[in-house]
Scaffold this active site. Structure first.
Site, PDB file in Angstrom:
ATOM      1  N   GLY A   1      39.648  37.039  35.902  1.00 14.92           N
ATOM      2  CA  GLY A   1      39.852  36.514  37.256  1.00 14.92           C
ATOM      3  C   GLY A   1      40.177  35.027  37.297  1.00 14.92           C
ATOM      4  O   GLY A   1      40.967  34.509  36.490  1.00 14.92           O
ATOM      5  N   ILE A   2      39.545  34.332  38.227  1.00 15.09           N
ATOM      6  CA  ILE A   2      39.811  32.900  38.396  1.00 15.09           C
ATOM      7  C   ILE A   2      39.437  32.144  37.115  1.00 15.09           C
ATOM      8  O   ILE A   2      40.142  31.230  36.687  1.00 15.09           O
ATOM      9  CB  ILE A   2      39.017  32.349  39.610  1.00 15.09           C
TER      10      ILE A   2
ATOM     11  N   TYR B   1      25.144  35.397  49.097  1.00 15.35           N
ATOM     12  CA  TYR B   1      26.295  34.720  48.494  1.00 15.35           C
ATOM     13  C   TYR B   1      26.622  33.429  49.252  1.00 15.35           C
ATOM     14  O   TYR B   1      26.875  32.384  48.642  1.00 15.35           O
ATOM     15  CB  TYR B   1      27.483  35.682  48.523  1.00 15.35           C
TER      16      TYR B   1
ATOM     17  N   ASN C   1      32.040  28.610  37.115  1.00 19.44           N
ATOM     18  CA  ASN C   1      32.847  29.592  37.845  1.00 19.44           C
ATOM     19  C   ASN C   1      32.148  30.942  37.962  1.00 19.44           C
ATOM     20  O   ASN C   1      32.450  31.708  38.872  1.00 19.44           O
ATOM     21  CB  ASN C   1      34.186  29.751  37.109  1.00 19.44           C
TER      22      ASN C   1
ATOM     23  N   GLN D   1      26.807  38.620  53.832  1.00 21.66           N
ATOM     24  CA  GLN D   1      26.703  37.810  52.610  1.00 21.66           C
ATOM     25  C   GLN D   1      25.675  36.686  52.741  1.00 21.66           C
ATOM     26  O   GLN D   1      25.941  35.564  52.302  1.00 21.66           O
ATOM     27  CB  GLN D   1      28.067  37.174  52.276  1.00 21.66           C
TER      28      GLN D   1
ATOM     29  N   PRO E   1      37.332  28.185  47.034  1.00 16.19           N
ATOM     30  CA  PRO E   1      38.446  29.122  47.216  1.00 16.19           C
ATOM     31  C   PRO E   1      38.219  30.016  48.434  1.00 16.19           C
ATOM     32  O   PRO E   1      37.079  30.321  48.803  1.00 16.19           O
ATOM     33  CB  PRO E   1      38.408  29.987  45.947  1.00 16.19           C
ATOM     34  N   GLY E   2      39.316  30.421  49.026  1.00 19.29           N
ATOM     35  CA  GLY E   2      39.265  31.493  50.014  1.00 19.29           C
ATOM     36  C   GLY E   2      39.362  32.824  49.284  1.00 19.29           C
ATOM     37  O   GLY E   2      38.859  32.964  48.166  1.00 19.29           O
TER      38      GLY E   2
ATOM     39  N   GLN F   1      29.642  34.394  56.059  1.00 25.80           N
ATOM     40  CA  GLN F   1      30.396  35.656  56.084  1.00 25.80           C
ATOM     41  C   GLN F   1      29.435  36.788  56.380  1.00 25.80           C
ATOM     42  O   GLN F   1      28.368  36.884  55.739  1.00 25.80           O
ATOM     43  CB  GLN F   1      31.109  35.886  54.739  1.00 25.80           C
TER      44      GLN F   1
HETATM   45  N1  CAA Z   1      31.768  40.605  62.091  1.00 23.24           N
HETATM   46  C1  CAA Z   1      31.074  41.339  63.012  1.00 23.24           C
HETATM   47  N2  CAA Z   1      30.739  42.607  62.818  1.00 23.24           N
HETATM   48  C2  CAA Z   1      31.085  43.177  61.662  1.00 23.24           C
HETATM   49  C3  CAA Z   1      31.789  42.479  60.661  1.00 23.24           C
HETATM   50  C4  CAA Z   1      32.140  41.151  60.941  1.00 23.24           C
HETATM   51  N3  CAA Z   1      32.823  40.433  60.046  1.00 23.24           N
HETATM   52  N4  CAA Z   1      31.992  43.312  59.627  1.00 23.24           N
HETATM   53  C5  CAA Z   1      31.438  44.499  59.964  1.00 23.24           C
HETATM   54  N5  CAA Z   1      30.902  44.410  61.191  1.00 23.24           N
HETATM   55  C6  CAA Z   1      30.208  45.456  61.937  1.00 23.24           C
HETATM   56  C7  CAA Z   1      31.005  46.744  61.927  1.00 23.24           C
HETATM   57  O1  CAA Z   1      31.983  46.708  62.938  1.00 23.24           O
HETATM   58  C8  CAA Z   1      29.931  47.768  62.161  1.00 23.24           C
HETATM   59  O2  CAA Z   1      29.590  47.780  63.530  1.00 23.24           O
HETATM   60  P1  CAA Z   1      29.356  49.174  64.272  1.00 23.24           P
HETATM   61  O3  CAA Z   1      28.252  49.861  63.524  1.00 23.24           O
HETATM   62  O4  CAA Z   1      28.977  48.754  65.658  1.00 23.24           O
HETATM   63  O5  CAA Z   1      30.662  49.890  64.160  1.00 23.24           O
HETATM   64  C9  CAA Z   1      28.704  47.198  61.454  1.00 23.24           C
HETATM   65  O6  CAA Z   1      28.987  45.798  61.290  1.00 23.24           O
HETATM   66  C10 CAA Z   1      28.515  47.821  60.094  1.00 23.24           C
HETATM   67  O7  CAA Z   1      29.706  47.633  59.326  1.00 23.24           O
HETATM   68  P2  CAA Z   1      29.939  48.430  57.984  1.00 23.24           P
HETATM   69  O8  CAA Z   1      30.149  49.889  58.291  1.00 23.24           O
HETATM   70  O9  CAA Z   1      30.997  47.754  57.180  1.00 23.24           O
HETATM   71  O10 CAA Z   1      28.487  48.285  57.330  1.00 23.24           O
HETATM   72  P3  CAA Z   1      28.061  48.534  55.865  1.00 23.24           P
HETATM   73  O11 CAA Z   1      26.582  48.349  55.848  1.00 23.24           O
HETATM   74  O12 CAA Z   1      28.641  49.788  55.335  1.00 23.24           O
HETATM   75  O13 CAA Z   1      28.773  47.341  55.060  1.00 23.24           O
HETATM   76  C11 CAA Z   1      29.245  45.133  54.410  1.00 23.24           C
HETATM   77  C12 CAA Z   1      28.519  46.029  55.406  1.00 23.24           C
HETATM   78  C13 CAA Z   1      28.741  45.447  52.994  1.00 23.24           C
HETATM   79  C14 CAA Z   1      28.916  43.720  54.749  1.00 23.24           C
HETATM   80  C15 CAA Z   1      30.766  45.406  54.466  1.00 23.24           C
HETATM   81  O14 CAA Z   1      31.192  45.227  55.792  1.00 23.24           O
HETATM   82  C16 CAA Z   1      31.531  44.463  53.576  1.00 23.24           C
HETATM   83  O15 CAA Z   1      31.637  44.676  52.372  1.00 23.24           O
HETATM   84  N6  CAA Z   1      32.107  43.393  54.145  1.00 23.24           N
HETATM   85  C17 CAA Z   1      32.882  42.395  53.391  1.00 23.24           C
HETATM   86  C18 CAA Z   1      32.052  41.218  53.050  1.00 23.24           C
HETATM   87  C19 CAA Z   1      32.949  40.202  52.380  1.00 23.24           C
HETATM   88  O16 CAA Z   1      33.879  39.654  52.944  1.00 23.24           O
HETATM   89  N7  CAA Z   1      32.649  39.904  51.119  1.00 23.24           N
HETATM   90  C20 CAA Z   1      33.463  38.959  50.388  1.00 23.24           C
HETATM   91  C21 CAA Z   1      33.535  39.386  48.967  1.00 23.24           C
HETATM   92  S1  CAA Z   1      34.730  38.443  48.058  1.00 23.24           S
HETATM   93  C22 CAA Z   1      34.009  36.973  47.904  1.00 23.24           C
HETATM   94  O17 CAA Z   1      32.907  36.746  48.271  1.00 23.24           O
HETATM   95  C23 CAA Z   1      34.855  35.919  47.231  1.00 23.24           C
HETATM   96  C24 CAA Z   1      34.896  34.707  48.053  1.00 23.24           C
HETATM   97  O18 CAA Z   1      34.266  33.726  47.682  1.00 23.24           O
HETATM   98  C25 CAA Z   1      35.764  34.650  49.226  1.00 23.24           C
END
Ligand code: CAA
Length: 240
Positions: A13-14, A147, A82, A144, A177-178, A141
């Site tokens: 990766g990065i 994280y 990293n 998270q 990073p984004g 986020q």
């Molecule tokens: N804002 C508001 N509400 C949100 C939301 C958000 N961003 N994301 C999800 N929700 C809501 C959904 O709409 C849902 O609502 P309803 O039940 O009313 O429909 C509720 O939250 C549950 O959502 P999920 O079904 O997705 O719930 P889950 O428990 O299955 O999963 C989660 C939750 C694990 C957080 C999943 O949404 C997820 O993986 N999200 C991504 C998180 C993310 O961006 N991670 C970054 C990884 S990469 C990284 O971190 C690198 C970096 O530095 C950028």
């Protein structure tokens, strides 16, 4: 003699892109990795960069790993923290283990690696530490808390250690990073990721090399007056 750099989580990766950029910039590079033996072997075969296995969340393993690298390659002049993991989940479902493991590796790793290398940099009067934070440490986020807290901690750690290193020629900076096209981001559920990408003004995920070149700059002689700073590289998603 070439300066020596360690990149944690450096075989994928990065981190892999950072290793390649530092090598291109003239560093003798050591890559750290945690467990993916096949990828580490492939990385070394492709790049000629040695890979050292140790857990950055384990304090004694870091002291030992950095001592091994210094014995093999010479005193360590630059460290890029990293290595990082995600254990995403909403707080009401998140276990203590998922909280603790992310803090231990993502934030604890920075402390452990700095403890192993910063004193030597300070004594020799030159050093570069670059910590990989995240947009999600700046903006938060959903899902998270672990994280985002660890990455936010990295930004504070960076500014504090920068003050300690400044008069000894040791700079400490962060890159935030984004969303970059890596295995970590690929693990985000597709519908969630689509919504995130839709909010990136540049209209796409970033590439690892778009982070790596900036790390190489922060590790260069030219960056001697840059310390305690955070460079945001996120396609305009969060302007901070
Ligand atoms: N804002 C508001 N509400 C949100 C939301 C958000 N961003 N994301 C999800 N929700 C809501 C959904 O709409 C849902 O609502 P309803 O039940 O009313 O429909 C509720 O939250 C549950 O959502 P999920 O079904 O997705 O719930 P889950 O428990 O299955 O999963 C989660 C939750 C694990 C957080 C999943 O949404 C997820 O993986 N999200 C991504 C998180 C993310 O961006 N991670 C970054 C990884 S990469 C990284 O971190 C690198 C970096 O530095 C950028």
């Amino acid at each position: 003699m070439a300066r020596v750099a360690i990149v944690t989580g450096g075989t994928r990766g990065i981190g892999e892109a950072i290793c390649r950029a530092l090598k291109d910039a003239g560093f003798t590079v050591a890559a750290n990795y945690a467990g993916n033996e096949a990828k580490a072997a492939q990385f070394t075969a492709d790049t000629g960069i040695p890979a050292y296995k140790f857990d950055v969340g384990d304090h004694l393993a870091c002291l030992d790993g950095c001592a091994r690298i210094a014995a093999d390659l010479g005193p360590v002049d630059a460290v890029v923290n990293n290595a990082g993991i995600t254990r995403d989940g909403v707080l009401h479902k998140m276990s203590f283990e998922d909280w603790n493991e992310v803090m231990r590796i993502n934030l604890g790793g920075c402390f452990n690696m700095a403890k192993a290398t910063f004193p030597g940099m300070r004594e020799r009067g030159w050093g570069r530490i670059v910590n990989i934070g995240s947009i999600n440490g700046q903006a938060g986020q959903y899902g998270q808390v672990n994280y985002a807290a660890a990455k936010s901690g990295i930004h504070g750690f960076t500014k504090a250690l920068a003050q300690e290193g400044a008069k000894f020629g040791v700079t400490v900076n962060a890159i935030a990073p984004g969303y970059i096209d890596t295995d970590m981001v690929a693990a985000v559920p597709a519908p969630v990721l689509e919504k995130i990408v839709a909010k990136i003004p540049v209209g796409r995920l970033g590439n690892a090399h778009e982070i790596a070149r900036s790390v190489a700059f922060l590790c260069s002689e030219d960056a001697g007056f840059v310390t305690g700073s955070t460079m945001s590289i996120n396609g305009g998603q969060h302007m901070y």
